[in-house]
Write an enzyme that holds these catalytic residues in place. Structure first.
Site, PDB file in Angstrom:
ATOM      1  N   CYS A 101       0.810  -1.219   0.000  1.00 46.52           N
ATOM      2  CA  CYS A 101       0.000   0.000   0.000  1.00 46.52           C
ATOM      3  C   CYS A 101       0.842   1.268   0.000  1.00 46.52           C
ATOM      4  O   CYS A 101       0.339   2.354  -0.300  1.00 46.52           O
ATOM      5  CB  CYS A 101      -0.952   0.002   1.190  1.00 46.52           C
ATOM      6  SG  CYS A 101      -1.936  -1.503   1.335  1.00 46.52           S
ATOM      7  N   HIS A 133      -3.637   6.947   2.832  1.00 48.85           N
ATOM      8  CA  HIS A 133      -4.033   5.614   2.366  1.00 48.85           C
ATOM      9  C   HIS A 133      -5.401   5.295   2.958  1.00 48.85           C
ATOM     10  O   HIS A 133      -5.640   5.486   4.160  1.00 48.85           O
ATOM     11  CB  HIS A 133      -2.998   4.585   2.811  1.00 48.85           C
ATOM     12  CG  HIS A 133      -3.390   3.172   2.564  1.00 48.85           C
ATOM     13  ND1 HIS A 133      -3.948   2.743   1.371  1.00 48.85           N
ATOM     14  CD2 HIS A 133      -3.323   2.067   3.359  1.00 48.85           C
ATOM     15  CE1 HIS A 133      -4.203   1.452   1.447  1.00 48.85           C
ATOM     16  NE2 HIS A 133      -3.833   1.012   2.635  1.00 48.85           N
ATOM     17  N   ASN A 192     -10.227  -0.487   0.551  1.00 46.70           N
ATOM     18  CA  ASN A 192      -8.773  -0.441   0.518  1.00 46.70           C
ATOM     19  C   ASN A 192      -8.312  -0.953  -0.847  1.00 46.70           C
ATOM     20  O   ASN A 192      -8.513  -2.116  -1.175  1.00 46.70           O
ATOM     21  CB  ASN A 192      -8.207  -1.313   1.640  1.00 46.70           C
ATOM     22  CG  ASN A 192      -6.696  -1.306   1.714  1.00 46.70           C
ATOM     23  OD1 ASN A 192      -6.010  -0.932   0.773  1.00 46.70           O
ATOM     24  ND2 ASN A 192      -6.160  -1.744   2.842  1.00 46.70           N
TER      25      ASN A 192
END
Length: 328
Positions: free
Chosen positions: A115, A255, A285
């Site tokens: 990520c 994020h 996500n």
């Protein structure tokens, strides 16, 4: 040697059409909408079709970024794709994308930092331009996480979605562009978030398939604790390197993993929610794609203006983290 100021001159995003809602997940695993929203902030996520791969998503996002930047694919010198779901082990998704775009003179490689990958990609590509080696670079975060998600595991299947975000980097006026990067890693936490099957340690086999080793494994509570600690501290360190303060932030683009993690970062940075780009309720996500998708959406919505101080910050498997301060 003096370095050229480098910034983002074009943004673009692409998400697949198919929507997977919390109500859909209620039919698949033992969970419910209220539980998911309360603990994660996610209401729905986008999923690719069987035919789509990460390069397809990256291609659509890249076209938009190139159009905004006002350049053609043929002018690109470098393509960096951050992904944990490449089309295949090799060639790189960046090479596949280079061919789709017709970016014949561009060097191309993939980058794996989960990520945090998009910020790692920005740090890499911006240096090529700052030193005068290249003029234009395309950096993409692209993921098909639905292809590596176990939809019988209620702890992970509620979290992940698919999509891509892209940016074009180029020289910008003095005083604008990237002011700092903060990158880090703690490999001792690698076991907390991983896919163990398919590599040279555990090649694909009937046993690895049976043990579901080709799906995402996450030790949720441990990753959560790490994220809460690192998101705020990484952003603070990037600000310190840039010679800026918390009160200078015009927009935080974090994020998009969990609303509680984002809120903890906001508290540490003493920011109100209106100074944060939050879209995880729509997309979940999306790993390396989440920050560039959120940034592109913020630009679309008019939330980014010339001279604004933008802070990008993320964390991911590795364990890794990254933050950057940009003057738009």
């Amino acid at each position: 040697m003096s370095l050229l100021p480098v910034g983002i001159i074009g943004t673009g995003k692409y998400v697949p059409e198919r929507v997977l809602t919390n109500q859909d997940l209620e039919q698949m695993v033992e969970t419910n909408d209220e539980w998911i929203v309360t603990r994660t902030g996610i209401r729905e996520r986008r999923l690719v079709s069987e035919e789509q791969a990460s390069s397809d998503l990256a291609y659509e996002a890249s076209l938009k970024a190139l159009k905004m930047a006002g350049i053609t694919a043929e002018q690109l010198d470098l393509i960096v794709v951050a992904t944990i779901t490449p089309d295949m082990a090799f060639p790189s998704t960046a090479c596949i994308l280079q061919d789709k775009l017709g970016a014949k003179k561009a060097a191309a490689f993939d980058l794996s930092a989960a990520c945090s990958g998009f910020i790692y990609g920005l740090a890499n590509a911006s240096n090529f331009i700052a030193t005068g080696v290249y003029k234009y670079a395309l950096v993409i975060g692209a993921e098909c996480l639905s292809k590596i998600t176990d939809y019988t595991d209620r702890n992970t299947c509620i979290l992940f979605g698919d999509g891509a975000g892209a940016v074009v980097l180029g020289a910008v006026p003095e005083g604008r562009g990237f002011k700092s990067f903060e990158l880090g890693a703690d490999g001792s936490g690698g076991e907390l978030l991983r896919i163990s099957g398919g590599g040279s340690r555990c090649p694909a086999s009937p046993q690895s398939l049976e043990n579901k080793q080709h799906f995402i494994y996450m030790a949720g509570s441990e990753v959560f604790k790490f994220a809460v600690r690192i998101m705020g501290s990484a952003a603070e360190e990037a600000l310190r390197k840039a010679g800026m303060e918390k009160q200078d932030i015009d927009l935080l683009v974090p994020h998009q993993a969990n609303i509680r993690i984002i809120q903890s970062a906001l508290n540490r940075l003493e920011l109100s929610e209106d100074k944060c780009m939050i879209n995880l309720d729509k997309y979940g996500n999306v790993s390396a794609a989440s920050i560039p998708i959120a940034l592109a959406e913020a630009v679309e919505l008019g939330r980014v203006n010339e001279g604004d101080c933008i802070v990008l910050v993320g964390f991911g498997g590795g364990l890794t983290w990254g933050a950057s301060v940009i003057v738009w």
